[in-house]
Each structure stands twice: as C-alpha cells, then as structure tokens.
Design a protein around this motif. Structure first.
Motif, PDB file in Angstrom:
ATOM      1  N   PHE A 159      55.344  90.687  74.740  1.00 34.86           N
ATOM      2  CA  PHE A 159      55.084  89.676  75.759  1.00 34.86           C
ATOM      3  C   PHE A 159      53.586  89.449  75.928  1.00 34.86           C
ATOM      4  CE2 PHE A 159      59.083  91.857  77.095  1.00 34.86           C
ATOM      5  CZ  PHE A 159      59.940  90.815  76.794  1.00 34.86           C
ATOM      6  N   GLU A 160      52.804  90.504  75.837  1.00 39.54           N
ATOM      7  CA  GLU A 160      51.349  90.360  75.896  1.00 39.54           C
ATOM      8  C   GLU A 160      50.841  89.558  74.700  1.00 39.54           C
ATOM      9  OE1 GLU A 160      49.570  94.185  76.148  1.00 39.54           O
ATOM     10  OE2 GLU A 160      50.562  94.713  78.030  1.00 39.54           O
ATOM     11  N   ILE A 161      51.421  89.810  73.539  1.00 46.12           N
ATOM     12  CA  ILE A 161      51.008  89.088  72.329  1.00 46.12           C
ATOM     13  C   ILE A 161      51.280  87.594  72.484  1.00 46.12           C
ATOM     14  CG2 ILE A 161      51.466  88.786  69.862  1.00 46.12           C
ATOM     15  CD1 ILE A 161      52.195  91.788  69.779  1.00 46.12           C
ATOM     16  N   LEU A 162      52.478  87.255  72.941  1.00 47.42           N
ATOM     17  CA  LEU A 162      52.837  85.847  73.100  1.00 47.42           C
ATOM     18  C   LEU A 162      52.008  85.171  74.178  1.00 47.42           C
ATOM     19  CD1 LEU A 162      56.739  86.112  72.872  1.00 47.42           C
ATOM     20  CD2 LEU A 162      55.235  85.093  71.177  1.00 47.42           C
ATOM     21  N   GLU A 163      51.824  85.847  75.305  1.00 46.06           N
ATOM     22  CA  GLU A 163      51.145  85.231  76.449  1.00 46.06           C
ATOM     23  C   GLU A 163      49.649  85.076  76.226  1.00 46.06           C
ATOM     24  OE1 GLU A 163      52.281  87.635  79.754  1.00 46.06           O
ATOM     25  OE2 GLU A 163      54.413  87.110  79.562  1.00 46.06           O
ATOM     26  N   SER A 164      49.098  85.782  75.241  1.00 46.15           N
ATOM     27  CA  SER A 164      47.674  85.627  74.940  1.00 46.15           C
ATOM     28  C   SER A 164      47.380  84.366  74.132  1.00 46.15           C
ATOM     29  CB  SER A 164      47.170  86.847  74.170  1.00 46.15           C
ATOM     30  OG  SER A 164      47.851  86.980  72.934  1.00 46.15           O
ATOM     31  N   SER A 165      48.435  83.716  73.618  1.00 42.74           N
ATOM     32  CA  SER A 165      48.238  82.508  72.812  1.00 42.74           C
ATOM     33  C   SER A 165      49.068  81.314  73.286  1.00 42.74           C
ATOM     34  CB  SER A 165      48.577  82.781  71.340  1.00 42.74           C
ATOM     35  OG  SER A 165      47.719  83.742  70.773  1.00 42.74           O
ATOM     36  N   PRO A 179      51.015  79.272  76.565  1.00 44.35           N
ATOM     37  CA  PRO A 179      51.081  79.175  78.029  1.00 44.35           C
ATOM     38  C   PRO A 179      52.377  79.764  78.578  1.00 44.35           C
ATOM     39  CG  PRO A 179      50.366  77.093  77.060  1.00 44.35           C
ATOM     40  CD  PRO A 179      50.804  77.965  75.926  1.00 44.35           C
ATOM     41  N   LYS A 180      52.271  80.405  79.725  1.00 46.34           N
ATOM     42  CA  LYS A 180      53.445  81.028  80.323  1.00 46.34           C
ATOM     43  C   LYS A 180      54.507  79.994  80.694  1.00 46.34           C
ATOM     44  CE  LYS A 180      51.245  85.193  82.167  1.00 46.34           C
ATOM     45  NZ  LYS A 180      50.981  86.009  83.385  1.00 46.34           N
ATOM     46  N   PRO A 194      60.945  79.576  79.979  1.00 47.65           N
ATOM     47  CA  PRO A 194      62.309  79.197  79.564  1.00 47.65           C
ATOM     48  C   PRO A 194      62.810  80.015  78.368  1.00 47.65           C
ATOM     49  CG  PRO A 194      60.949  77.248  79.912  1.00 47.65           C
ATOM     50  CD  PRO A 194      60.029  78.428  79.932  1.00 47.65           C
ATOM     51  N   VAL A 195      61.888  80.386  77.468  1.00 39.79           N
ATOM     52  CA  VAL A 195      62.259  81.208  76.320  1.00 39.79           C
ATOM     53  C   VAL A 195      62.701  82.593  76.787  1.00 39.79           C
ATOM     54  CG1 VAL A 195      61.446  82.256  74.170  1.00 39.79           C
ATOM     55  CG2 VAL A 195      60.705  79.950  74.798  1.00 39.79           C
ATOM     56  N   TYR A 196      61.925  83.166  77.719  1.00 41.02           N
ATOM     57  CA  TYR A 196      62.289  84.472  78.269  1.00 41.02           C
ATOM     58  C   TYR A 196      63.662  84.420  78.935  1.00 41.02           C
ATOM     59  CZ  TYR A 196      57.365  85.899  77.720  1.00 41.02           C
ATOM     60  OH  TYR A 196      56.131  86.206  77.215  1.00 41.02           O
ATOM     61  N   ARG A 227      58.860  89.464  83.005  1.00 43.26           N
ATOM     62  CA  ARG A 227      57.661  88.659  82.748  1.00 43.26           C
ATOM     63  C   ARG A 227      57.641  87.400  83.615  1.00 43.26           C
ATOM     64  NH1 ARG A 227      54.353  92.101  80.543  1.00 43.26           N
ATOM     65  NH2 ARG A 227      52.991  90.302  80.165  1.00 43.26           N
ATOM     66  N   ILE A 228      58.786  87.027  84.142  1.00 38.23           N
ATOM     67  CA  ILE A 228      58.866  85.867  85.029  1.00 38.23           C
ATOM     68  C   ILE A 228      58.669  86.304  86.475  1.00 38.23           C
ATOM     69  CG2 ILE A 228      60.304  83.941  85.814  1.00 38.23           C
ATOM     70  CD1 ILE A 228      61.786  84.097  83.150  1.00 38.23           C
TER      71      ILE A 228
END
Length: 364
Positions: free
Chosen positions: A73-79, A81-82, A87-89, A296-297
């Motif tokens: 989740f950190e990897i995805l959120e660093s590139s 937008p949340k 919606p993916v989460y 994460r939400i």
C-alpha cells in the motif's frame, strides 16, 4: 485488538500460514475434478498448477526485493493518488471477504449434509463466524500461532492414506495421459483455485522479519501443499477406477468412510470435523486481507466494532446461496477474480517500483 509491534512472523509461521490458507474446501472434490476434466492420470496437472503458483510467488518475491520490504500500500500510494486507489482497495476487500465467506458456507453445507441433514446450515455458520471474529481480533501474528496449533492438530490425518496402499493398483493409473477429459481450460482454472491462498502473502511484508528468508518460506508452504495434494490424488486414482472417481461427489469423504476402527463408528464424521480448522484459517486469512485493504481507507477497520460489522455483513451475504451448486458458482466466479488479483497486483507493483527507481535515478 491485541497487537505487539515487535512481534514478527518467522519463516516457519509463514510456511504454515501459507499452507493452511491454501488447503481448503477444494480438497474434498479435487480428485474428482482432476479425473473429470483431465481423465487418465489427471493428477499430473497438479505439477502444472505448482509451476504456475511458484511463478506467481516469484513475482511476489520480486516486489519484496524491489520494494525493500515496504508495504504494497505504501508502494502504490507513493505514486498513485489515494482517490484512485480507494475504489481499488474496496474492490479487493470485497472480493477477498466474499470469497472467504463462501468457502466457509460450502463447508457448513457439507457438514450439514453429512452429519445433521435436518438442521439449518446457518446455525453452524454462526458457530464458525464466532470463531472467525475471535481470531480476527487477535491480529496476524496471533492468527499465525493459531494456524500453527491447528496444523499440528490436523497433520496426523494424512498418514491415514497409507491404509489404502494394500488396495492400491498401478494398473488403474493406465499408461495414458489426459485421456477422457473435457473442458481442460475451464477445468484447469477451477482446479487451480485449490492452490489459491499463497497470493495473500504479498500482504505479509510489514509483518515479517526482514533478516529472515521470508520468501523461501512462502515457496516451502506452496511445495508442502502440492505434496499433500499429490499424495491424495494419486491414492484416489490408484484406489478408485476413473469411472468411479468421476461419479463420486466427495472422493476424500468416501475414502475416510472406508476407514474402520473397532472403537469408533462413522470415523469420517469425526475426521471431517477436524477439517474445520483448515477451513477456518482459510476464511480468516481472506477476511483479514480484506480488512488490511480497508484499513488504508479508514484506520477504524481494525477496531472490534468494524470487524464485527464485517463478519456480520459476510454472514448475511452467505445466506444468499442456498445450495452447494450455487455456492460453487460463487466460488468459481470469485476464484477467477482472486486469481487475476494474485497475478495482476504483483505485476502492477513491479511496474510502479521500476518507474519509481527510474525517477530516483533521473532525480539523482
């Protein structure tokens, strides 16, 4: 929730957790599916499934190495937008949670059919969900300890396959390979669902000791499961004829019913009850994965109230399918999506990590 930030999953805990998550309800029908879809020596298809799942684990290990153990989740959120990721989460959490609850529903339907045919199966589902809720409250480290305990409580059943060796006949395997099957592609997707569960290890990154060989433990869990499946399948193919295997609804239960001891009647009912521990860990891990995504939400996703609501919602969804055939349809369709997530998520993460790496090089 009971949680200790200093506690980490050891390689042995990871191995057991991966194996216990993978070994689920499909075990009861696996030999019949192999015979039905692949015909003679259908058990060989298990090696194909092993190779595919091992490749998927390799992709997960690449994510672990490239991301240096960071949470996915950190990897995805660093590139990304949340607002795009939320919606993916939610989608992943829904698929994982419903998939897990349908596995639990299939087990209680089978248990009701075998032992208590006049009882409402949802009564048993309430009992399973109470155990599910109590485990989810404890967090992943304590779930892994419970899985290890359940592992030692159930592993003794597999040597019972040796009872059937005197009646095992190699001639029943025949020299032909994959003769008499049908719909091999569709069947292959359904049989591969028996290996699902290892893909949740991609969520273990924040919980493992980075000095340990965590990825090797995932390979080990998958290899041990394959050994168990192989043993079960080849015993069934050598004990039953191909025609019998295709007609048996639950070959594993039919095998267990043939075991007789002078001091126990209906041993298959007792042994079937022990499989609850395997199914329970599978269900717990899929709903735990869903909660990890929802966290994460909203950080409240791990609160006792939110966990209770999640278990209650999955219980209500489990009421919808009434028969095993309907539950099988849910599991099959959701299994396709879970498989897609299992392969797609590591590939996306690898691409994101490579882009991030190039970005840092350009900045430097």
């Amino acid at each position: 929730m009971i949680k200790n930030e200093n506690e980490k999953l050891s390689p042995f805990h990871i191995t057991v957790l991966v194996y216990m998550t993978q070994s689920g309800i499909v075990m009861f029908t696996l030999p019949r599916s192999l015979a039905d879809f692949y015909g003679t020596n259908g058990w060989l298809f298990l090696f194909i499934c092993f190779v595919i799942s091992t490749f998927n684990i390799y992709l997960i290990s690449l994510v672990y190495r490239l991301g240096k153990g960071r949470s996915i989740f950190e990897i995805l959120e660093s590139s990304i937008p949340k607002a795009v990721l939320y919606p993916v989460y939610f989608g992943m959490a829904s698929v994982w949670s419903i998939f897990g609850c349908m596995i639990g529903k299939k087990y209680v339907l089978m248990f009701q059919m075998i032992a208590f045919p006049t009882t409402n199966p949802m009564v048993f589902k309430v009992g399973v969900d109470i155990l599910l809720y109590l485990l989810l409250l404890k967090g992943i480290y304590n779930i892994s300890k419970a899985a290890t305990l359940f592992f030692w409580m159930t592993i003794w059943m597999y040597p019972l396959l040796l009872v059937f060796l005197p009646n095992f006949e190699w001639v029943r395997l025949t020299p032909f390979i994959f003769k008499g099957g049908h719909d091999m592609i569709k069947g292959g997707a359904e049989i591969y669902a028996a290996f699902l569960g290892y893909e949740l290890s991609i969520l273990f990154f924040p919980y493992v000791d980075k000095k340990k060989k965590a990825m090797l433990a995932i390979y080990a869990g998958n290899a041990f499961l394959t050994l168990i499946y192989f043993s079960l399948a080849i015993v069934c193919f050598g004990f039953f004829s191909l025609g019998q295997l295709k007609k048996l609804l639950f070959p594993l239960i039919d095998l267990l019913a043939l075991i007789h001891f002078p001091f126990v009647e209906r041993l298959e009912n007792l042994l079937f009850g022990f499989f609850l521990f395997l199914i329970l860990i599978t269900v717990v891990m899929y709903i735990w994965a869903g909660l990890e995504a929802v966290t994460r939400i909203t950080p409240k996703a791990k609160s006792p109230l939110f966990i209770f609501i999640t278990v209650l919602v999955t219980f209500c969804i489990a009421i919808i399918p009434k028969t095993i055939d309907q539950v099988n349809a849910w599991i099959t369709n959701l299994g396709y999506v879970v498989t897609g997530i299992g392969f797609g998520l590591p590939i996306i993460l690898i691409i994101v990590l490579l882009i991030q790496g190039k970005g840092r090089e350009s900045h430097a």
